[in-house]
Write a protein that holds these residues in place. Structure first.
Motif, short mmCIF file in Angstrom:
data_model
loop_
_atom_site.label_atom_id
_atom_site.label_comp_id
_atom_site.label_asym_id
_atom_site.label_seq_id
_atom_site.Cartn_x
_atom_site.Cartn_y
_atom_site.Cartn_z
N GLY A 35 0.81 -1.22 0.00
CA GLY A 35 0.00 0.00 0.00
C GLY A 35 0.84 1.26 0.00
O GLY A 35 0.54 2.21 0.70
N GLY A 36 1.92 1.23 -0.77
CA GLY A 36 2.79 2.40 -0.85
C GLY A 36 3.49 2.70 0.46
O GLY A 36 3.79 3.85 0.75
N GLY A 37 3.73 1.67 1.26
CA GLY A 37 4.40 1.86 2.54
C GLY A 37 3.46 2.19 3.69
O GLY A 37 3.90 2.38 4.82
N MET A 38 2.17 2.23 3.40
CA MET A 38 1.20 2.57 4.45
C MET A 38 0.99 1.41 5.42
O MET A 38 0.46 1.59 6.52
CB MET A 38 -0.13 3.00 3.84
N LEU A 39 1.38 0.21 5.00
CA LEU A 39 1.31 -0.95 5.88
C LEU A 39 2.66 -1.64 5.85
O LEU A 39 3.19 -1.93 4.78
CB LEU A 39 0.21 -1.92 5.42
N LYS A 46 14.03 -15.68 11.42
CA LYS A 46 13.37 -16.96 11.63
C LYS A 46 11.91 -16.90 11.21
O LYS A 46 11.11 -17.76 11.55
CB LYS A 46 13.49 -17.37 13.10
N PHE A 47 11.56 -15.85 10.49
CA PHE A 47 10.21 -15.61 9.98
C PHE A 47 9.18 -15.38 11.08
O PHE A 47 8.00 -15.60 10.88
CB PHE A 47 9.74 -16.74 9.06
N GLU A 48 9.63 -14.94 12.24
CA GLU A 48 8.73 -14.60 13.32
C GLU A 48 8.30 -13.15 13.15
O GLU A 48 9.14 -12.27 12.95
CB GLU A 48 9.41 -14.79 14.68
N LEU A 49 7.00 -12.92 13.21
CA LEU A 49 6.46 -11.57 13.07
C LEU A 49 6.79 -10.76 14.32
O LEU A 49 6.45 -11.17 15.43
CB LEU A 49 4.95 -11.64 12.85
N LYS A 50 7.47 -9.65 14.14
CA LYS A 50 7.89 -8.83 15.27
C LYS A 50 7.06 -7.56 15.43
O LYS A 50 6.89 -7.08 16.54
CB LYS A 50 9.38 -8.45 15.14
N LYS A 51 6.59 -7.01 14.30
CA LYS A 51 5.90 -5.72 14.39
C LYS A 51 5.01 -5.53 13.16
O LYS A 51 5.36 -5.95 12.07
CB LYS A 51 6.94 -4.61 14.47
N ILE A 52 3.88 -4.87 13.37
CA ILE A 52 3.00 -4.45 12.28
C ILE A 52 2.73 -2.97 12.47
O ILE A 52 2.40 -2.53 13.57
CB ILE A 52 1.66 -5.21 12.26
N LYS A 53 2.87 -2.21 11.39
CA LYS A 53 2.56 -0.77 11.43
C LYS A 53 1.52 -0.49 10.35
O LYS A 53 1.75 -0.78 9.18
CB LYS A 53 3.82 0.05 11.19
N ILE A 54 0.39 0.06 10.76
CA ILE A 54 -0.72 0.33 9.83
C ILE A 54 -1.05 1.81 9.90
O ILE A 54 -1.38 2.34 10.97
CB ILE A 54 -1.97 -0.50 10.18
N ASP A 55 -0.99 2.48 8.75
CA ASP A 55 -1.39 3.88 8.67
C ASP A 55 -2.90 3.97 8.93
O ASP A 55 -3.69 3.18 8.42
CB ASP A 55 -1.06 4.43 7.27
N LYS A 56 -3.31 4.92 9.73
CA LYS A 56 -4.71 5.06 10.10
C LYS A 56 -5.63 5.24 8.89
O LYS A 56 -6.80 4.87 8.92
CB LYS A 56 -4.90 6.23 11.06
N GLY A 57 -5.09 5.79 7.80
CA GLY A 57 -5.90 5.99 6.60
C GLY A 57 -6.33 4.69 5.94
O GLY A 57 -7.25 4.67 5.12
#
Length: 107
Positions: A35-39, A46-57
């Motif tokens: 999404g153009g860096g918005m997510l 080790k393919f462990e998910l460490k962080k998710i950042k989601i733009d409020k838009g």
């Protein structure tokens, strides 16, 4: 027999390097985006998910499917980057040794 001794010594050295590489993979972090860096999602080596950042838009309760698709896309982007980093580290450990197809070293 001298060659066998050298081969065993090299195998032990490679095993030590593999253990060191596995430890480093836990510290490695790669970020995938959609999404153009918005997510963005961040994985370790080790393919462990460490962080998710989601733009409020991007948050629209009426269109959750788009958000779900973007999360998948960002995760897959990060996974490709993590795999590339692992291959690069593996090449360092094996000294560029090309393994036969289907043969994988343990992670």
């Amino acid at each position: 027999m001298k060659n066998l001794g050298n081969l065993m010594k090299q195998a032990q050295q490679m095993q030590t390097k593999m253990a060191e590489m596995q430890a480093k993979l836990g510290d490695l972090e790669v970020t995938g985006a959609a999404g153009g860096g918005m997510l963005q999602v961040t994985l370790n080596g080790k393919f462990e998910l460490k962080k998710i950042k989601i733009d409020k838009g991007l948050v629209d309760p009426e269109d959750v499917e788009v958000l779900e698709d973007l999360i998948l896309a960002a995760f897959n982007d990060a996974k490709v980057k993590a795999e590339a980093a692992m291959q690069e580290e593996m090449a360092k450990v094996t000294g560029g040794l090309n393994l036969p197809p289907g043969m994988k070293l343990p992670f």
